[in-house]
Design a protein around this motif. Sequence first.
Motif, mmCIF file in Angstrom:
data_model
loop_
_atom_site.group_PDB
_atom_site.id
_atom_site.type_symbol
_atom_site.label_atom_id
_atom_site.label_comp_id
_atom_site.label_asym_id
_atom_site.label_seq_id
_atom_site.Cartn_x
_atom_site.Cartn_y
_atom_site.Cartn_z
ATOM 1 N N GLY A 22 -1.480 -121.788 -2.057
ATOM 2 C CA GLY A 22 -1.894 -120.344 -1.248
ATOM 3 C C GLY A 22 -0.788 -119.947 -0.572
ATOM 4 O O GLY A 22 0.251 -120.714 -0.362
ATOM 5 N N GLU A 23 -0.755 -118.710 -0.094
ATOM 6 C CA GLU A 23 0.628 -118.401 0.603
ATOM 7 C C GLU A 23 0.520 -118.012 1.890
ATOM 8 O O GLU A 23 -0.794 -117.556 2.497
ATOM 9 C CB GLU A 23 0.910 -116.640 -0.227
ATOM 10 N N ASN A 24 1.378 -118.433 2.603
ATOM 11 C CA ASN A 24 1.312 -118.383 4.161
ATOM 12 C C ASN A 24 2.714 -117.475 4.322
ATOM 13 O O ASN A 24 3.872 -118.059 4.437
ATOM 14 C CB ASN A 24 1.476 -119.523 5.044
ATOM 15 N N SER A 25 2.632 -116.244 4.634
ATOM 16 C CA SER A 25 3.794 -115.274 4.987
ATOM 17 C C SER A 25 4.705 -116.009 5.982
ATOM 18 O O SER A 25 5.829 -115.650 5.815
ATOM 19 C CB SER A 25 3.192 -114.075 5.080
ATOM 20 N N ASN A 26 4.221 -116.617 6.944
ATOM 21 C CA ASN A 26 5.122 -116.906 7.961
ATOM 22 C C ASN A 26 6.021 -118.212 7.549
ATOM 23 O O ASN A 26 7.277 -118.277 7.717
ATOM 24 C CB ASN A 26 4.159 -117.576 9.304
ATOM 25 N N ARG A 27 5.334 -119.120 6.789
ATOM 26 C CA ARG A 27 6.209 -120.202 6.509
ATOM 27 C C ARG A 27 7.085 -119.903 5.023
ATOM 28 O O ARG A 27 8.090 -120.398 4.819
ATOM 29 C CB ARG A 27 5.238 -121.292 5.929
ATOM 30 N N LYS A 28 6.602 -119.036 4.271
ATOM 31 C CA LYS A 28 7.172 -118.674 3.035
ATOM 32 C C LYS A 28 8.475 -118.110 3.306
ATOM 33 O O LYS A 28 9.459 -118.429 2.522
ATOM 34 C CB LYS A 28 6.452 -117.494 2.277
ATOM 35 N N ILE A 31 10.561 -120.939 3.866
ATOM 36 C CA ILE A 31 10.828 -122.127 2.890
ATOM 37 C C ILE A 31 11.895 -121.243 1.942
ATOM 38 O O ILE A 31 13.018 -121.943 1.304
ATOM 39 C CB ILE A 31 9.679 -121.999 2.234
ATOM 40 N N GLU A 32 11.662 -120.019 1.676
ATOM 41 C CA GLU A 32 12.824 -119.335 0.786
ATOM 42 C C GLU A 32 14.068 -118.983 1.316
ATOM 43 O O GLU A 32 15.296 -119.324 0.820
ATOM 44 C CB GLU A 32 12.251 -117.784 0.237
ATOM 45 N N GLU A 33 14.339 -119.004 2.454
ATOM 46 C CA GLU A 33 15.642 -118.938 3.270
ATOM 47 C C GLU A 33 16.204 -120.422 3.018
ATOM 48 O O GLU A 33 17.310 -120.304 2.502
ATOM 49 C CB GLU A 33 15.421 -118.484 4.800
ATOM 50 N N TYR A 34 15.629 -121.280 3.386
ATOM 51 C CA TYR A 34 16.109 -122.660 3.024
ATOM 52 C C TYR A 34 16.318 -122.867 1.517
ATOM 53 O O TYR A 34 17.336 -123.524 1.098
ATOM 54 C CB TYR A 34 15.156 -123.948 3.624
ATOM 55 N N ALA A 35 15.587 -122.655 0.865
ATOM 56 C CA ALA A 35 15.994 -122.609 -0.641
ATOM 57 C C ALA A 35 16.903 -122.063 -1.094
ATOM 58 O O ALA A 35 17.655 -122.516 -2.053
ATOM 59 C CB ALA A 35 14.584 -122.194 -1.459
ATOM 60 N N GLY A 36 17.259 -120.896 -0.608
ATOM 61 C CA GLY A 36 18.477 -120.251 -1.145
ATOM 62 C C GLY A 36 19.793 -120.407 -0.379
ATOM 63 O O GLY A 36 20.784 -120.102 -0.665
ATOM 64 N N ASP A 37 19.895 -121.296 0.639
ATOM 65 C CA ASP A 37 20.961 -121.726 1.413
ATOM 66 C C ASP A 37 20.920 -123.093 1.875
ATOM 67 O O ASP A 37 20.418 -123.469 2.862
ATOM 68 C CB ASP A 37 20.983 -120.692 2.676
#
Length: 81
Positions: A22-28, A31-37
């Motif tokens: 499920g999606e949690n916009s706060n954590r998403k 997560i995506e910021e760390y995944a990209g850097d």
Amino acid sequence: FNIDNKIDATTGECSCTYDTCGENSNRKAIIEEYAGDNQLWLNEFRDVFDKMIKAGYDTSDDPSDLDVLAETWYYTDNGIT
């Protein structure tokens, strides 16, 4: 979104994945910021790990026991009473 009902109490494993929990916009966004850097993640992990090592950590097997085992100098240096 609460994943408590998706955590196995014995193993600590989660029964869902990033895509299925499920999606949690706060954590998403985080997560995506760390995944990209990767360097950003490494830098921030280093800072937190350093703080944890200096402050100490709980070695109890009881998850409800969250005492921090910081040494006296850490409390003094950081103005903690």
